[in-house]
Scaffold this active site. Structure first.
Site, PDB file in Angstrom:
ATOM      1  N   GLY A 178      47.670  67.097  52.939  1.00  0.00           N
ATOM      2  CA  GLY A 178      47.300  68.479  53.260  1.00  0.00           C
ATOM      3  C   GLY A 178      47.953  69.496  52.333  1.00  0.00           C
TER       4      GLY A 178
ATOM      5  N   ALA B  61      49.963  67.222  56.180  1.00  0.00           N
ATOM      6  CA  ALA B  61      49.888  67.552  57.602  1.00  0.00           C
ATOM      7  C   ALA B  61      51.064  66.874  58.292  1.00  0.00           C
ATOM      8  CB  ALA B  61      48.569  67.056  58.172  1.00  0.00           C
TER       9      ALA B  61
ATOM     10  N   GLU C 166      47.112  59.769  52.155  1.00  0.00           N
ATOM     11  CA  GLU C 166      46.733  59.481  53.553  1.00  0.00           C
ATOM     12  C   GLU C 166      46.366  58.020  53.767  1.00  0.00           C
ATOM     13  OE1 GLU C 166      45.606  62.047  51.731  1.00  0.00           O
ATOM     14  OE2 GLU C 166      45.525  63.882  52.939  1.00  0.00           O
TER      15      GLU C 166
HETATM   16  N1  CAA Z   1      54.878  65.023  58.276  1.00  0.00           N
HETATM   17  C1  CAA Z   1      55.996  65.076  59.029  1.00  0.00           C
HETATM   18  N2  CAA Z   1      57.234  64.958  58.514  1.00  0.00           N
HETATM   19  C2  CAA Z   1      57.353  64.777  57.187  1.00  0.00           C
HETATM   20  C3  CAA Z   1      56.228  64.709  56.331  1.00  0.00           C
HETATM   21  C4  CAA Z   1      54.939  64.853  56.935  1.00  0.00           C
HETATM   22  N3  CAA Z   1      53.813  64.852  56.198  1.00  0.00           N
HETATM   23  N4  CAA Z   1      56.647  64.508  55.070  1.00  0.00           N
HETATM   24  C5  CAA Z   1      57.996  64.453  55.135  1.00  0.00           C
HETATM   25  N5  CAA Z   1      58.420  64.618  56.408  1.00  0.00           N
HETATM   26  C6  CAA Z   1      59.801  64.627  56.901  1.00  0.00           C
HETATM   27  C7  CAA Z   1      60.391  63.212  56.933  1.00  0.00           C
HETATM   28  O1  CAA Z   1      59.986  62.523  58.100  1.00  0.00           O
HETATM   29  C8  CAA Z   1      61.864  63.514  56.899  1.00  0.00           C
HETATM   30  O2  CAA Z   1      62.261  63.912  58.181  1.00  0.00           O
HETATM   31  P1  CAA Z   1      63.594  63.248  58.860  1.00  0.00           P
HETATM   32  O3  CAA Z   1      64.720  63.711  57.963  1.00  0.00           O
HETATM   33  O4  CAA Z   1      63.626  63.851  60.221  1.00  0.00           O
HETATM   34  O5  CAA Z   1      63.416  61.783  58.822  1.00  0.00           O
HETATM   35  C9  CAA Z   1      61.947  64.745  55.989  1.00  0.00           C
HETATM   36  O6  CAA Z   1      60.647  65.326  55.995  1.00  0.00           O
HETATM   37  C10 CAA Z   1      62.308  64.410  54.558  1.00  0.00           C
HETATM   38  O7  CAA Z   1      61.405  63.416  54.079  1.00  0.00           O
HETATM   39  P2  CAA Z   1      61.880  61.995  53.452  1.00  0.00           P
HETATM   40  O8  CAA Z   1      63.200  61.607  53.999  1.00  0.00           O
HETATM   41  O9  CAA Z   1      60.759  61.039  53.620  1.00  0.00           O
HETATM   42  O10 CAA Z   1      62.063  62.432  51.929  1.00  0.00           O
HETATM   43  P3  CAA Z   1      61.862  61.508  50.625  1.00  0.00           P
HETATM   44  O11 CAA Z   1      62.337  62.348  49.484  1.00  0.00           O
HETATM   45  O12 CAA Z   1      62.484  60.182  50.846  1.00  0.00           O
HETATM   46  O13 CAA Z   1      60.281  61.280  50.509  1.00  0.00           O
HETATM   47  C11 CAA Z   1      57.954  61.973  50.491  1.00  0.00           C
HETATM   48  C12 CAA Z   1      59.443  62.374  50.264  1.00  0.00           C
HETATM   49  C13 CAA Z   1      57.533  60.949  49.429  1.00  0.00           C
HETATM   50  C14 CAA Z   1      57.141  63.236  50.350  1.00  0.00           C
HETATM   51  C15 CAA Z   1      57.808  61.357  51.904  1.00  0.00           C
HETATM   52  O14 CAA Z   1      58.406  62.230  52.857  1.00  0.00           O
HETATM   53  C16 CAA Z   1      56.395  61.143  52.320  1.00  0.00           C
HETATM   54  O15 CAA Z   1      55.766  60.189  51.900  1.00  0.00           O
HETATM   55  N6  CAA Z   1      55.839  62.044  53.184  1.00  0.00           N
HETATM   56  C17 CAA Z   1      54.520  61.910  53.732  1.00  0.00           C
HETATM   57  C18 CAA Z   1      53.444  62.223  52.724  1.00  0.00           C
HETATM   58  C19 CAA Z   1      52.077  61.997  53.346  1.00  0.00           C
HETATM   59  O16 CAA Z   1      51.705  60.915  53.708  1.00  0.00           O
HETATM   60  N7  CAA Z   1      51.279  63.090  53.458  1.00  0.00           N
HETATM   61  C20 CAA Z   1      49.971  63.050  54.057  1.00  0.00           C
HETATM   62  C21 CAA Z   1      50.031  63.445  55.507  1.00  0.00           C
HETATM   63  S1  CAA Z   1      48.474  63.251  56.362  1.00  0.00           S
HETATM   64  C22 CAA Z   1      47.534  64.577  55.868  1.00  0.00           C
HETATM   65  O17 CAA Z   1      47.982  65.424  55.144  1.00  0.00           O
HETATM   66  C23 CAA Z   1      46.124  64.619  56.408  1.00  0.00           C
HETATM   67  C24 CAA Z   1      45.279  65.714  55.816  1.00  0.00           C
HETATM   68  O18 CAA Z   1      44.392  65.478  55.052  1.00  0.00           O
HETATM   69  C25 CAA Z   1      45.476  67.105  56.211  1.00  0.00           C
END
Ligand code: CAA
Length: 257
Positions: free
Chosen positions: A108, A65, A131
């Protein structure tokens, strides 16, 4: 449509949906999920479509998400927007839905893949429910579908540590159907879709509904439901065609009637 690309006739009877927020790793914001819900509803009603494939891109199926969209929300904001109600509609898709996953399927994103009926993954795929690392917990089925798919011990570990698993591990846990090299994951998902698209779409729809029912009910009720759906197939032309073709030793030609 801004965040979804659709090709309703990618291959005969198969529609391909691509999540299209590549810079944000296909983070699932409200608009994307609403677009996905709307397009799935349309394709579900389109008689020319028998199977739907949902994919992202090589780097990410979806990284969860949209954290930036949620970060400052209050409980009441979350309650009133009720973002997961769109997911309820997606879950109601009656046609077989296959996720073709490469790269990140997190939070998500993992939940969306699990909402599909089958998952074909590239060797580069990573699944997880991270999460917990951002102070929340799964909210779109992660604690429920993951546990049903891989069992309590493994689900607890993923949900409580937020660790990722790779495609081979996901395969050995029974979370996904196939792992193939990244160059062919979409083609492999299309092959699977094509195989199913050769079947009676009525039988496929009723069979999907029956398998899903096994998660919702006790055995006696599930068997009763299955039997009724089995009997229902006998009012289709496809049933007559399928059995006739078997007897005549030829390939059936299903019309979805
Ligand atoms: N939401 C918003 N933006 C996100 C995102 C997310 N879930 N995941 C990645 N992005 C964005 C980053 O902020 C970044 O944007 P900027 O360039 O503007 O900074 C871009 O995508 C690229 O990401 P990274 O620079 O972080 O890329 P990476 O290769 O270094 O890392 C990753 C990749 C490990 C997937 C890391 O992005 C990450 O940990 N993302 C979040 C994963 C997460 O926590 N997901 C759960 C979300 S909550 C949820 O899903 C609730 C539910 O149950 C529905």
């Amino acid at each position: 449509m801004e965040f979804i690309k659709v090709n309703p006739s990618y291959q005969k009877h198969i529609a391909l949906i691509e999540l299209n927020r590549p810079k944000e790793l296909n983070a699932l914001n409200l608009q994307l999920m609403q677009e996905l819900r709307d397009v799935l509803k349309e394709l579900d009603q389109d008689e020319s479509v028998r199977v739907i494939v949902l994919t992202g891109n090589e780097r990410a199926f979806a990284a969860g998400a949209d954290i930036k969209q949620m970060a400052n929300k209050t409980t009441i904001d979350m309650l009133m927007v009720d973002q997961f109600s769109t997911w309820d509609q997606i879950r109601k898709t009656r046609k077989p839905l296959i996720a073709a996953v490469s790269g990140f399927a997190l939070g998500g994103g993992c939940e969306l893949a699990m909402t599909c009926d089958m998952i074909v993954a590239s060797e580069t795929a990573k699944f997880g429910q991270p999460e917990i690392k951002i102070g929340v917990m799964p909210g779109a089925g992660g604690t429920q579908r993951l546990t049903r798919a891989i069992g309590k011990a493994r689900a607890m570990e993923l949900v409580l540590t937020g660790k990722f698993i790779d495609a081979q591990e996901a395969l050995s846990f029974g979370l996904i159907n196939k792992v193939v090299p990244v160059e062919i994951y979409l083609a492999e998902a299309m092959n699977l879709a094509n195989e199913i698209a050769q079947m009676s779409p009525i039988a496929a729809m009723l069979a999907k509904e029956s398998v899903n029912r096994s998660f919702e009910t006790h055995l006696d009720e599930g068997l009763h439901f299955e039997r009724k759906n089995f009997y229902l197939t006998f009012s289709s032309e496809d049933q007559k065609e399928g059995m006739k073709a078997f007897i005549e030793k030829r390939k059936p030609n299903y019309k979805g009637k």
